[in-house]
Every structure is written in C-alpha cells, then in structure tokens.
Design a protein around this motif. Structure first.
Motif, mmCIF file in Angstrom:
data_model
loop_
_atom_site.group_PDB
_atom_site.id
_atom_site.type_symbol
_atom_site.label_atom_id
_atom_site.label_comp_id
_atom_site.label_asym_id
_atom_site.label_seq_id
_atom_site.Cartn_x
_atom_site.Cartn_y
_atom_site.Cartn_z
ATOM 1 N N LEU A 36 0.819 -1.214 0.000
ATOM 2 C CA LEU A 36 0.000 0.000 0.000
ATOM 3 C C LEU A 36 0.854 1.266 0.000
ATOM 4 O O LEU A 36 0.452 2.285 -0.556
ATOM 5 N N PRO A 42 -6.139 5.610 -5.211
ATOM 6 C CA PRO A 42 -6.901 4.856 -4.202
ATOM 7 C C PRO A 42 -6.671 3.354 -4.387
ATOM 8 O O PRO A 42 -6.742 2.852 -5.513
ATOM 9 N N PRO A 43 -6.349 2.645 -3.321
ATOM 10 C CA PRO A 43 -6.018 1.221 -3.427
ATOM 11 C C PRO A 43 -7.189 0.371 -3.916
ATOM 12 O O PRO A 43 -8.324 0.542 -3.487
ATOM 13 N N LYS A 44 -6.876 -0.531 -4.828
ATOM 14 C CA LYS A 44 -7.829 -1.532 -5.304
ATOM 15 C C LYS A 44 -7.168 -2.877 -5.039
ATOM 16 O O LYS A 44 -6.135 -3.198 -5.631
ATOM 17 N N ILE A 70 -7.805 1.740 4.022
ATOM 18 C CA ILE A 70 -7.918 2.152 2.618
ATOM 19 C C ILE A 70 -9.244 2.818 2.268
ATOM 20 O O ILE A 70 -9.311 3.594 1.330
ATOM 21 N N HIS A 71 -10.298 2.528 3.007
ATOM 22 C CA HIS A 71 -11.616 3.088 2.681
ATOM 23 C C HIS A 71 -11.631 4.623 2.659
ATOM 24 O O HIS A 71 -12.166 5.212 1.724
ATOM 25 N N ARG A 73 -9.403 6.530 1.812
ATOM 26 C CA ARG A 73 -8.644 6.953 0.626
ATOM 27 C C ARG A 73 -9.357 6.560 -0.668
ATOM 28 O O ARG A 73 -8.783 6.661 -1.742
ATOM 29 N N GLY A 75 -10.369 3.485 -1.335
ATOM 30 C CA GLY A 75 -9.954 2.124 -1.683
ATOM 31 C C GLY A 75 -11.103 1.135 -1.674
ATOM 32 O O GLY A 75 -12.144 1.368 -1.054
ATOM 33 N N LYS A 76 -10.888 0.036 -2.391
ATOM 34 C CA LYS A 76 -11.885 -1.037 -2.480
ATOM 35 C C LYS A 76 -11.199 -2.383 -2.298
ATOM 36 O O LYS A 76 -10.038 -2.554 -2.664
#
Length: 117
Positions: A36, A42-44, A70-71, A73, A75-76
C-alpha cells in the motif's frame, strides 16, 4: 502461511495460502502495508483465498484493519475463491457488503477498475 503479491491493471492481488491465524497475521499486515505504501491512487485490492485452508478471527480482524485504512482513501477490496468456512466468517461478522465476492480474478479486476457511476 504464504502470501504472493501481483499487480494487474492497477489492482494489487494478494494470493494467500495456508492458514490465516493469529501467529501469521503480523506477516500479512506487513506485506500488505508495504504494498500500500507504494500506491499513489486509491487502493484496489483483491484477496485470493484459493489456497487458504483456514482462517480465524485474527485473520478477519487483519482484513477489517486493512479496509479501515484504505476506505477513507477511496480504496476497495474484493475477494475471490472464498471457501465456505471463510465466507461464513465474513457473513457472521456482517462484512459481506464490505468485501465484495467475485467468481474470478478477471471479474474482480473488472469490477474494481470500472469507473464509479
């Protein structure tokens, strides 16, 4: 417990194997945190449970911690190849809507890279 990290189309894929239990949770968290740190978007994330033979609440807690990081940011997280045991843990913890379950890696990647509507 082993974890292999791949990247496809901007999606980071974590291929897990073995047992995801208390003694190994710190290893999982360290590998994921390192992956990460390299991301600017945004992280996937996709977690592949195909070779996971067991998971306890500590493993689930690590997944929730990752989501909490991550949410905010944008992220999913998607999961694939989830065994009945792991799926039961996710359902009991009421996280079935947080960790989207897909039938294949390709389907999960497509869902994560699709623009939000």
């Amino acid at each position: 417990m082993e974890i292999n990290v791949l990247e496809r189309e901007g999606v980071v894929i974590f291929k897990l194997s073995g047992r995801i239990i208390a003694p190994d949770v710190s290893k999982i968290t360290a590998v994921i945190t390192e992956a990460l740190a390299e991301l600017t978007e945004p992280p996937k994330l996709v977690f592949d449970f195909k070779k996971v033979i067991g998971m306890d609440s500590s493993g689930l807690g690590a997944m929730m911690k990752i989501y909490a990081e991550i949410h905010p940011r944008g992220g999913k997280i998607a999961v694939i190849n989830v065994s009945k045991h792991v799926k039961n843990l996710i359902v009991m913890a009421r996280l079935i809507t947080v960790f989207q379950n897909y039938d294949s890696e390709a389907e999960a990647i497509a869902a994560l890279v699709e623009p939000a509507q």
